[in-house]
Design a protein around this motif. Structure first.
Motif, PDB file in Angstrom:
ATOM      1  N   PHE A   1      -3.258   8.107  30.334  1.00  0.00           N
ATOM      2  CA  PHE A   1      -3.497   7.167  31.429  1.00  0.00           C
ATOM      3  C   PHE A   1      -4.812   6.442  31.221  1.00  0.00           C
ATOM      4  O   PHE A   1      -4.883   5.214  31.266  1.00  0.00           O
ATOM      5  CB  PHE A   1      -3.516   7.916  32.761  1.00  0.00           C
ATOM      6  N   PHE A   2      -5.854   7.206  30.957  1.00  0.00           N
ATOM      7  CA  PHE A   2      -7.152   6.575  30.766  1.00  0.00           C
ATOM      8  C   PHE A   2      -7.132   5.635  29.564  1.00  0.00           C
ATOM      9  O   PHE A   2      -7.638   4.517  29.627  1.00  0.00           O
ATOM     10  CB  PHE A   2      -8.249   7.629  30.593  1.00  0.00           C
ATOM     11  N   GLU A   3      -6.555   6.093  28.487  1.00  0.00           N
ATOM     12  CA  GLU A   3      -6.530   5.252  27.280  1.00  0.00           C
ATOM     13  C   GLU A   3      -5.747   3.967  27.537  1.00  0.00           C
ATOM     14  O   GLU A   3      -6.153   2.890  27.088  1.00  0.00           O
ATOM     15  CB  GLU A   3      -5.934   6.034  26.106  1.00  0.00           C
TER      16      GLU A   3
ATOM     17  N   SER B   1      -7.913   1.685  29.870  1.00  0.00           N
ATOM     18  CA  SER B   1      -9.134   1.122  29.275  1.00  0.00           C
ATOM     19  C   SER B   1      -8.834   0.200  28.097  1.00  0.00           C
ATOM     20  O   SER B   1      -9.591  -0.736  27.853  1.00  0.00           O
ATOM     21  CB  SER B   1     -10.088   2.228  28.842  1.00  0.00           C
TER      22      SER B   1
END
Lengths: 213, 217
Positions: free
Chosen positions: B196-198, B201
């Protein structure tokens, strides 16, 4: 515009000085606050306070705790910029450019994303005093260093964001991640999901109110 | 005009049946697409036969490999193309408002070039959950649910994209979903956190730009 460059630093006094020198060579007014952990006072003892460099010591904290503490200790600046001890400023005059950008932001509230060589994502967070007052801190999202920048970019996209070109403000990174960061990154990713699902919209509302107050 | 309501289901044939009935009872233009994992087809046979008999043109079942909610939803969209809007209904939830389909189709028609996210009201907070999107939105993104994650984080991604491009949060009286339980599969949530973060971002900005361009083309 008064700018405080907050530089948490550990294990890299030479990197700190390189960052400081690059700041001096490319700008006229910012002051750098080097945040050094107490247990490394001796390692950094060869670095004296200089005309635009101030050393501050404290117990070892996370990067976000450190920058928030720096803002609390030095509340009088108009803008706060985070720098790291393995990067350097490249484009001259970035402080003048930054001052103009903040003059154009409604009530000086907005996100600025410096250009850098790491990729097409926000890094090296910047915040105005007004932004900090609206959200309650510079790094105010319960996140650590890995995801804080991305949170800031999301907030900026929902409110106001300006992406710098290389000529405006450009930062070059020297090294990559330290050993042992993987676990911290995974923990921060989990916090980031929760923040996105819960606090993010409330923060956006606060910022929008402050922008148009 | 037509809406595809995607219902991946596992271990809960009775709740799946209830979810489908709620779609049928509250709408005229919505059809239910039920995804059942192949290793559970016997368990779901009776329910699926009963639904097919009651709603021969509006309920469709798809037996596929066990792939998780995101992959299942995307597979359903690929298989059942041509609908004006697609949305997800968890098999432990029901749609509670009559004529929500009229409201949804009207809302989509007001989105620039019909590209937008519609977020139903639900009883677990004000975050985006079980979002509906237009066919045109899917044409730009290439998917209904972000394929980089397994399950829990995909509605947050759709919500983020919606907030940067165009999203309509439905009033409770027009389009509401009631969710039975909010079970916390901690393992699945943890599994999703890093991708999710990757995604957010590194990939999300480009998707947002594509949508913005398409919305105002």
């Amino acid at each position: 515009m008064s700018i405080l460059v907050v530089c948490p630093t550990r294990d890299r006094p030479e990197g700190l000085m390189r960052a400081y020198r690059s700041m001096c060579q490319t700008s006229q007014t910012p002051i750098m606050l080097a945040c050094i952990d107490d247990d490394q006072e001796e390692l950094y003892s060869g670095i004296e306070n200089q005309s635009r460099l101030v050393k501050a010591f404290g117990r070892r904290r996370t990067v976000c705790e450190t920058v928030n503490r720096a803002v609390d200790q030095m509340p009088a600046f108009e803008t706060y910029v985070m720098m790291i001890d393995d990067a350097e400023y490249v484009a001259p005059g970035w402080d003048r450019w930054l001052a103009q950008v903040y003059r154009d932001f409604p009530n000086r509230i907005g996100v600025v994303s410096p250009a850098h060589d790491g990729g097409d994502f926000l890094a090296y967070p910047i915040a105005s005093r007004e932004w900090i007052d609206a959200v309650g801190g510079f790094a105010a999202y319960g996140l650590h260093r890995f995801t804080w920048d991305t949170a800031l970019e999301l907030l900026g996209e929902a409110t106001n964001i300006r992406y710098a070109t290389r000529d405006d403000m450009y930062i070059r990174h020297q090294l990559d991640e330290r050993v042992g960061a993987v676990q911290a990154f995974m923990e921060d990713s989990a916090r980031f999901v929760v923040w996105c699902a819960t606090e993010r919209r409330k923060t956006i509302e606060k910022l929008r109110k402050a922008m148009h107050a | 005009m037509s809406i595809a309501v995607l219902i991946p289901s596992r271990d809960r044939p009775d709740l799946c049946e209830r979810a489908v009935h709620s779609v049928m009872n509250t709408s005229k233009y919505a059809e239910a697409m039920v995804y059942v994992d192949a290793d559970q087809k016997d368990r779901y046979r009776e329910v699926l036969n009963s639904l097919a008999a009651l709603f021969p043109t509006r309920v469709h079942s798809f037996i596929g490999t066990r792939a998780g909610p995101v992959a299942s939803a995307n597979e359903l969209v690929k298989y059942y193309g041509g609908y004006n809007a697609y949305g997800f209904l968890s098999d432990d939830a029901v749609i509670a408002t009559p004529d929500w389909d009229h409201w949804l189709l009207e809302a989509v028609s007001h989105c620039p070039n019909r590209i937008g996210v519609i977020s139903p009201y639900h009883n677990f907070g004000n975050h985006v959950d079980m979002p509906f999107v237009s066919r045109e939105w899917i044409s730009v993104t290439g998917w209904y649910a972000c394929p980089d994650v397994y399950h829990y984080c995909w509605p947050i991604i759709t919500g983020l994209i919606g907030e940067m491009t165009g999203i309509i949060h439905a009033p409770q009286g027009r389009f509401a979903i009631e969710h039975d339980t909010h079970e916390q599969d901690k393992q699945a949530q943890t599994k999703d956190a890093q991708p999710f973060f990757e995604y957010v971002s590194l990939k999300l900005p480009a998707v947002v730009e594509k949508l913005r361009t398409a919305m105002y083309a």
